[in-house]
Enzyme design. Structure first.
Site, short mmCIF file in Angstrom:
data_model
loop_
_atom_site.label_atom_id
_atom_site.label_comp_id
_atom_site.label_asym_id
_atom_site.label_seq_id
_atom_site.Cartn_x
_atom_site.Cartn_y
_atom_site.Cartn_z
N PRO A 63 0.85 -1.20 0.00
CA PRO A 63 0.00 0.00 0.00
C PRO A 63 0.88 1.25 0.00
CG PRO A 63 0.09 -0.97 2.20
CD PRO A 63 0.85 -1.89 1.30
N MET A 64 0.83 2.01 -1.08
CA MET A 64 1.67 3.21 -1.22
C MET A 64 0.79 4.43 -1.47
SD MET A 64 4.73 1.61 -3.57
CE MET A 64 3.62 0.60 -4.57
N VAL A 65 0.90 5.41 -0.62
CA VAL A 65 0.09 6.63 -0.75
C VAL A 65 0.33 7.24 -2.12
CG1 VAL A 65 -0.32 8.94 0.16
CG2 VAL A 65 0.15 7.05 1.73
N GLN A 104 -6.59 -1.11 2.55
CA GLN A 104 -5.96 -0.78 3.84
C GLN A 104 -6.58 0.49 4.42
OE1 GLN A 104 -1.94 1.05 4.65
NE2 GLN A 104 -1.48 -1.04 5.31
N CYS A 109 2.34 2.98 9.91
CA CYS A 109 2.70 4.28 9.34
C CYS A 109 3.47 5.10 10.37
CB CYS A 109 1.45 5.04 8.90
SG CYS A 109 1.82 6.66 8.18
N LYS A 139 -0.94 -4.64 9.39
CA LYS A 139 0.44 -4.34 8.98
C LYS A 139 1.13 -3.57 10.11
CE LYS A 139 3.16 -2.58 5.07
NZ LYS A 139 4.12 -1.69 5.74
N ASN A 148 8.31 -7.47 4.80
CA ASN A 148 8.33 -6.23 4.04
C ASN A 148 9.57 -5.41 4.42
OD1 ASN A 148 6.55 -3.11 4.27
ND2 ASN A 148 7.43 -3.98 2.43
N GLY A 149 10.13 -4.72 3.40
CA GLY A 149 11.22 -3.79 3.67
C GLY A 149 12.49 -4.09 2.91
N ALA A 168 7.55 -2.29 -2.10
CA ALA A 168 7.04 -0.92 -2.31
C ALA A 168 7.88 -0.21 -3.37
CB ALA A 168 7.04 -0.15 -1.00
#
Length: 391
Positions: free
Chosen positions: A26-28, A80, A109, A150, A209-210, A233
């Protein structure tokens, strides 16, 4: 209601092949339906929407139309939400249920505004609130509707494990764990040992993730942690075909992005179209070419530049475009929307759920009950008037 996918079965089928679920993060601003359509043509198994504020989604028509859109083939899909109270999260989940395969609670976040308002990483220190959020949605959703969380790893790994085990006991479908702490920057290394320990400590599927930039990075993370999925991402922004093994964005992928724009020409902004191309061509164009391309301002100028400088290559490998399909006109339940028509001026929550005006502990004049009844009657009248307009 569009066709649905069972996320638990998705994990089972992929993991039974001794592989892992490939997930788009999920990316803004960037995980919109157009980009989700693109990456699903390049070995992505599961996509997320950008983070959406649950209270705004329930309260605001514009927020619903701006923040969520989907197509017939936009599945498997997780929506999300950022939320700090169970009512908003539950109602937002009910609104998107016909159009998604699950919802995800953002507890990762690290942005200051989110933490200040009690969203994202702020929830990592409030397991009681998270418990309420998950249980309410779990108890009001069909059993095949995925509910996930998440998070980020905490400085104290034992607290991270305890938090994940509590989430497992709540009945989450899966967990996504970012390998950095809330205070770490994106350029810092992830805690692979911490991710491995979390995966070993719970029975529900874990998506790691990461720090993933290539397919080799994802494979290595899977091999070390024995996770059930890998979420990417920035790596997939720069190269949407990353999970095919491509080292840079294939020219065919750029052509497919142009085709998606042409298909959805009334549903995509120039900013969305151009910004994605800026990321995708970062390692494809020369420094001088990027200086020119990044300052283009119209659809026509972008397409002309691509046709002249990139798409003259012969034998473009363009996928079959099986994910390009018509948009769905989302229809949301009036009964839920009506609950969120009016906000309390004191706490900002829906008046339907707010308790601020039910008991005025400072009032001793005896008139509060009358004022409260009048306010409720007025609200009921306004709701009935709007309901008549809607139907």
């Amino acid at each position: 209601m569009k066709n649905k996918n069972n996320i638990s079965e998705l994990f089972y089928h992929v993991n039974s092949r001794n592989s892992y679920l490939k997930v788009s993060a999920p990316m803004v601003r960037y995980s919109k339906v157009q980009f989700r359509t693109l990456v699903k043509n390049y070995n992505i198994d599961l996509t997320f929407t950008p983070m959406i504020l649950a209270d705004s989604f329930c309260q605001n028509t514009r927020a619903r139309s701006n923040e969520f859109a989907t197509t017939e083939n936009d599945s498997p899909l997780i929506v999300q939400f950022a939320s700090n109270n169970a009512n908003d999260f539950a109602d937002a989940s009910k609104l998107v249920y016909p159009y998604a395969d699950g919802v995800d609670l953002n507890c990762g976040c690290p942005q200051r505004w989110a933490i200040k308002d009690g969203y994202g990483c702020a929830l990592l220190s409030k397991p009681d609130i998270v418990y309420d959020l998950i249980r309410v949605v779990k108890n009001t959703s069909p059993s095949d509707f995925s509910i996930s969380v998440k998070i980020r790893i905490l400085d104290d790994l034992k607290k991270t494990i305890s938090f994940c085990q509590q989430l497992e006991n709540c009945g989450v479908t899966f967990l996504t764990v970012h390998g950095r702490t809330p205070a770490q920057k994106n350029c810092e290394d992830i805690n692979i040992y911490g991710l491995k320990t979390v995966c070993e400590s719970v029975r529900v599927p874990v998506v790691a993730n990461g720090g993933i930039k290539t397919l080799e990075d994802a494979d290595k993370l899977y091999d070390i942690t024995n996770c059930n999925g890998v979420m990417v991402a920035s790596g997939i922004l720069t190269n949407p075909a990353m999970f095919t093994g491509a080292r840079t964005t294939p020219v065919g992928c750029v052509k497919l992005w142009m085709d998606i724009k042409n298909m959805y020409k009334d549903k995509i902004t120039f900013q969305c179209y151009h910004h994605h191309l800026v990321f995708m061509l970062e390692k494809v164009l020369s420094r001088h070419q990027k200086q020119v391309f990044n300052h283009l301002t119209t659809f026509e100028s972008v397409d002309e530049y691509l046709n002249t400088n990139l798409l003259h290559v012969q034998d473009l490998d363009v996928p079959s475009k099986f994910n390009i399909s018509e948009f769905i006109e989302c229809e949301y339940e009036n009964e839920i929307i009506l609950k969120h028509l009016s906000k309390c001026r004191h706490c900002g929550k829906s008046v339907y759920y707010c308790v601020c005006n039910k008991y005025d502990y400072e009032s001793n004049c005896g008139s509060f009950f009358k004022e409260f009844v009048e306010n409720v009657d007025h609200l009921d009248y306004m709701n009935s008037q709007l309901f008549e307009e809607i139907i």
